[in-house]
Enzyme design. Structure first.
Site, PDB file in Angstrom:
ATOM      1  CB  CYS A 117      -0.941  -0.006   1.190  1.00  0.00           C
ATOM      2  SG  CYS A 117      -1.932  -1.494   1.243  1.00  0.00           S
ATOM      3  CG  HIS A 257      -3.092   2.831   2.213  1.00  0.00           C
ATOM      4  ND1 HIS A 257      -3.755   2.530   1.046  1.00  0.00           N
ATOM      5  CD2 HIS A 257      -3.166   1.717   2.995  1.00  0.00           C
ATOM      6  CE1 HIS A 257      -4.202   1.288   1.117  1.00  0.00           C
ATOM      7  NE2 HIS A 257      -3.869   0.773   2.288  1.00  0.00           N
ATOM      8  CG  ASN A 287      -6.766  -1.400   1.495  1.00  0.00           C
ATOM      9  OD1 ASN A 287      -6.055  -1.017   0.568  1.00  0.00           O
ATOM     10  ND2 ASN A 287      -6.271  -1.868   2.628  1.00  0.00           N
TER      11      ASN A 287
END
Ligand code: ACO
Length: 334
Positions: A117, A257, A287
């Site tokens: 990420c 993120h 996500n």
């Protein structure tokens, strides 16, 4: 070739797959409910790639969106970097597939990089470094994932989180001045066992034997605690500031993120930074790992919140465990 030692982002484009998976859809698949998902994560829906749609396809679509919006040619791109944990293949690289599909000259370099990420911010840092070296002038950077292909849709603790998408930016040499203002990287491999995808039977990491499930495995609580505990201090260090923290005088938009809104909230609180100056893509996209930061940034660009002259703090964190932050000056209008 002269060494301009300066760089900036000159275009952005994004793409998400057509199919939407809502929290109501997930209620039909596992024992969960919209209230639990929204309360614990803030996520309402995510995009799912088609069975025959892979990360390189998402990259190509994001690059076409970039070219169309900013009237950019890719004929003189000299490097392609794809940050992803879900490449089409272990090899060839997704970046090489993208080079061919976009007819970028074979003189361009192409490679993937793995920093989960934090991948997009790592790739930006690499692009900036390549340009500062004077050896490259125009670099196409992607953060792109098809995480739903490695998500176990019988595991309610992970399947509600992840989605697919891609973002692309062009980083070019700038004759005027450097718009990459400050960066910080960190890695903490001693915590690698907290989130992983293992494709090797009985593989050991940090004294733990990892199971080969073919899917993302995570100790969500450990990742959560680590992020909330470490991010504020790392960000203070990036801003070279141990007193004031993250203030609106230094940063116009904070783009962390998009893992979980419940992680972003306490980080903002500890930094004393208002949540309404924070951009995230998780509500509509879940996500999306390496894609989450460019998706959030592009949303802000498209709706006019992010303007030329704004100072942006991009901050990725995830599997590794690793982090990467980049403070930059934005120079584009939508
Ligand atoms: N629906 C309903 N109940 C659920 C669900 C669900 N989807 N998932 C878990 N639960 C239950 C659990 O079974 C548990 O029940 P129990 O108390 O009866 O045992 C209860 O909810 C609490 O579970 P926890 O895992 O403790 O829940 P938590 O509040 O920690 O939230 C979550 C879980 C959302 C995963 C959170 O820990 C998180 O977001 N962590 C960070 C994960 C993350 O961001 N990972 C990605 C990192 S970035 C990268 O590189 C990919």
């Amino acid at each position: 070739m002269s060494n301009p030692a300066r760089a900036r982002i000159t275009a952005i484009g994004t793409y998400v797959p057509e199919k939407v998976l809502t929290n109501a859809d997930l209620e039909q698949m596992v024992d969960t409910n919209d209230e639990w998902i929204v309360t614990r994560t803030g996520i309402r829906e995510r995009r799912i790639s088609a069975p025959d749609e892979y990360t390189s396809d998402l990259c190509v679509a994001a690059a076409r969106n970039l070219m169309q919006r900013y009237d950019k040619s890719l004929d003189d791109v000299d490097m392609i970097l794809v940050a992803t944990t879900t490449p089409d293949f272990s090899f060839p690289s997704t970046a090489a597939l993208v080079q061919h599909r976009l007819n970028i000259p074979t003189t361009a370099g192409a490679m993937d990089l793995s920093a989960a990420c934090a991948g997009f911010v790592y790739a930006l840092h690499m692009a900036h470094s390549f340009i500062l070296s004077g050896l490259h002038r125009k670099i196409l950077v992607f953060g792109a994932e098809t995480l739903t292909k490695i998500t176990d849709y019988t595991d309610r603790s992970t399947c509600v989180l992840f989605g697919d998408g891609a973002g692309a930016v062009l980083v070019e040499a700038d004759e005027e001045r450097d718009r990459f203002l400050a960066y910080r990287l960190m890695s903490d491999g001693g915590k690698g066992q907290h989130i992983y995808l293992n494709a090797t039977p009985d593989r050991r990491i940090n004294e733990l034997t990892l199971t080969d499930t073919g899917y993302i495995v995570q100790n969500g609580r450990e990742v959560f605690k680590w992020a909330v505990r470490t991010l504020p201090e790392e960000i203070r260090q990036l801003l070279n500031d141990d007193s004031e923290g993250l203030t609106e005088s230094k940063v116009d938009w904070f783009i962390p993120h998009s893992a979980n809104l419940r992680m972003i909230e306490p980080v903002c609180e500890k930094l004393g930074f208002p949540l309404d100056r924070t951009l995230y893509s998780l509500v509509q996209n879940g996500n999306t790992s390496a894609a989450s930061i460019p998706l959030a940034l592009d949303r802000g660009v498209r709706d006019g919140r992010v303007k030329s002259g704004d100072r942006l703090l991009l901050y990725g964190f995830g599997a590794g465990l690793v982090q990467a932050g980049q403070l930059l000056e934005w120079t584009l209008e939508k």
